[in-house]
Every structure is written in C-alpha cells, then in structure tokens.
Design a protein around this motif. Sequence first.
Motif, PDB file in Angstrom:
ATOM      1  N   SER A  87       0.852  -1.192   0.000  1.00 44.14           N
ATOM      2  CA  SER A  87       0.000   0.000   0.000  1.00 44.14           C
ATOM      3  C   SER A  87       0.886   1.239   0.000  1.00 44.14           C
ATOM      4  O   SER A  87       1.846   1.314   0.768  1.00 44.14           O
ATOM      5  CB  SER A  87      -0.907   0.010   1.226  1.00 44.14           C
ATOM      6  N   LYS A  90       1.124   2.891   3.507  1.00 44.95           N
ATOM      7  CA  LYS A  90       1.649   2.130   4.631  1.00 44.95           C
ATOM      8  C   LYS A  90       3.122   2.482   4.836  1.00 44.95           C
ATOM      9  O   LYS A  90       3.956   2.231   3.960  1.00 44.95           O
ATOM     10  CB  LYS A  90       1.493   0.632   4.378  1.00 44.95           C
ATOM     11  N   CYS A 113       8.053   5.007   3.940  1.00 46.28           N
ATOM     12  CA  CYS A 113       7.139   4.453   2.934  1.00 46.28           C
ATOM     13  C   CYS A 113       7.939   3.766   1.829  1.00 46.28           C
ATOM     14  O   CYS A 113       9.046   4.203   1.480  1.00 46.28           O
ATOM     15  CB  CYS A 113       6.264   5.543   2.336  1.00 46.28           C
TER      16      CYS A 113
END
Length: 325
Positions: A87, A90, A113
């Motif tokens: 993601s 995330k 990230c």
Amino acid sequence: MSDRHDEPQAAIAGTSMGGAMDLGVDEAESLEKRPGPDGGGPEERPRSLWSDAWRDLRRNPVFIVSALVILFLVFISLWPSAITSGSPLKCDLSKAQEGSQPGHPFGFDGQGCDVYTRTVYGARTSVAVGVLATLGVAVLGSVLGALAGFFGGASDAILSRITDVFFAIPVVLGGLVLLSVITSNTVWPVIGFIVLLGWPQISRIARGAVITAKQNDYVQAARALGASNSRLLLRHIAPNAIAPVIVVATIALGTYIALEATLSYLGVGLKPPSVSWGIDISSASPYIRNAPHALLWPSGALAITVLAFIMLGDAVRDALDPKLR
C-alpha cells in the motif's frame, strides 16, 4: 476521338455528386500498386492520409518504443496491484531512509514508505491528470478555434484577444494564485486549472487549420451545391483540420504531466495523502544526501513518462505532415 472525350464524363457520371463532394484531403488518392484479381497487371487502390500515417508509424522505432512505454504506464495505472502488493500509504518510521531490501527494491523514503509502491501508484495520478486535462483542452480549444476560424469576423477578433490575455498569464504563477485557495485533495482542481490555461494554444492551432481547410476547392464546391455551415464544418473541414490538433495535444500531454508534478512539488497541486510523483519528489528533496534513491526513482519515472509522450507526439507529427515525407 469521341470515345476518348467521353471517358471522363462517363467516369464522373458513375459516381454520385454527393459522394464526390464528400471526399476530403484525408481521402485523397494515394495509389498503391497491387496485382489484379486475375493475376495480371497491377491494380490501383486508393489509400487515405490516415492509412499512410499508420503505415509510417508502424515502421518508426521511436513510435514503437514510446507506445510500449505508454501502454505499460496505462496498464500499471489501471492495475497497480499487478506489479506491487503493498500500500502506498503504509509507512514504517523504523525503516526511514533505508536502501534497497528484499521485497523493497527502491528502498524507503523519509517517512518509511516503500518508494517502489509509491512510484507505481504515482503513475495513476500522472496519467489521469495528463489524459483528462488533454481531452478537456483539446475539446474546448478545438470547438472555439474551429468556430472562430470558420465564421471569422467579430467572433474571431474577440477570441484572438481573449487568447492573448491567457497567453500573458505565467502558468506556474497562475497555479500558485488560483490553486492556493483550493483545499480539495482530488485531481479535479488541477485538471480544471490546466484546461483553463491550456485551451488557447489548441484554439490557435485549430483556428489556423480551419482557415486553411475552408479555402480548399472541395469546400467551395460543397458550398456551391448548397451544403449547410454545419455540414461544411463537420463533414468537410473538421476531418482535414484535426491532424495538427492531435499532434499538439499529444505533445502537450507530457507537458501537462510535468506541470502537475511541478504544482504538487510547490504544494499547491495535489496534497497528501494523495500519491503523486511531485509530492514524493518534494518530500525527498531535504534528504537527497542521506537517501538519494527516494528522489531519483520518482524523478526518473516522471522524466521517462514525459519523454515518452513527447516522442510519441513527434512521431505522429512526422507521420501526419506530408511535407516531411
């Protein structure tokens, strides 16, 4: 001797006047020699400007490479999960600024990230902004430019002065002023801004193409036969004036993608939590010494995307311009 003089009239009589008048420049005969149906002498087959252009594009390696890159970008924009399972939102601060690791080939940015995942998902925003903005600019600019070029007079003069005003507005400065008061996190304000300042260029191109096309003999013949203005514009002029609009719009698409990244980098385009190459480049700039990978990957993706669309536009221009053949 009389039979020879009768041959042209017989050939003309064999076709309806309406069909003859509907032929435009794009349907002008480009003769291709082919074996006859009986295996004898060659047969002449008419070929249009668009079929000639497609034949040239298929043989152009620049077009093939750029088209493959663009198709890949469109694919990952529609189905990013096909090449990444993570993601883009995330993040893990414990991995901030770390380099490449198994399962994370591009490393991590300053917020922890995954750079690879964010780079893949960033293509969706860039392609969406570029395509939708180009469609809006092409439709609005083509309609206004075609009407002004066809009717001329006061409408043409007014449109020319309006486009002069828009050309005088610096694009980046206009974006800083107009988009700074908008708090939306969607792509629509950016698309609307690009359409607002981008249509005058397409309008000028469409206006000039229509003025040139309406002076052709087949347009004058159709007018003499009583064709209406709408039929002249849609049936005879527009198909033969659309080529330069397509070329300019294709090249401008890459420019609009770069403009969206620039505005997002400056903080007035897309804003977090939206995923954009411009946002990632802005976030990675302060850490360029400690984590250059976080800056290089989204920057490289942006550069390749813009270059692919510009190369595609150049290839289309070369194919559609008979003077370059």
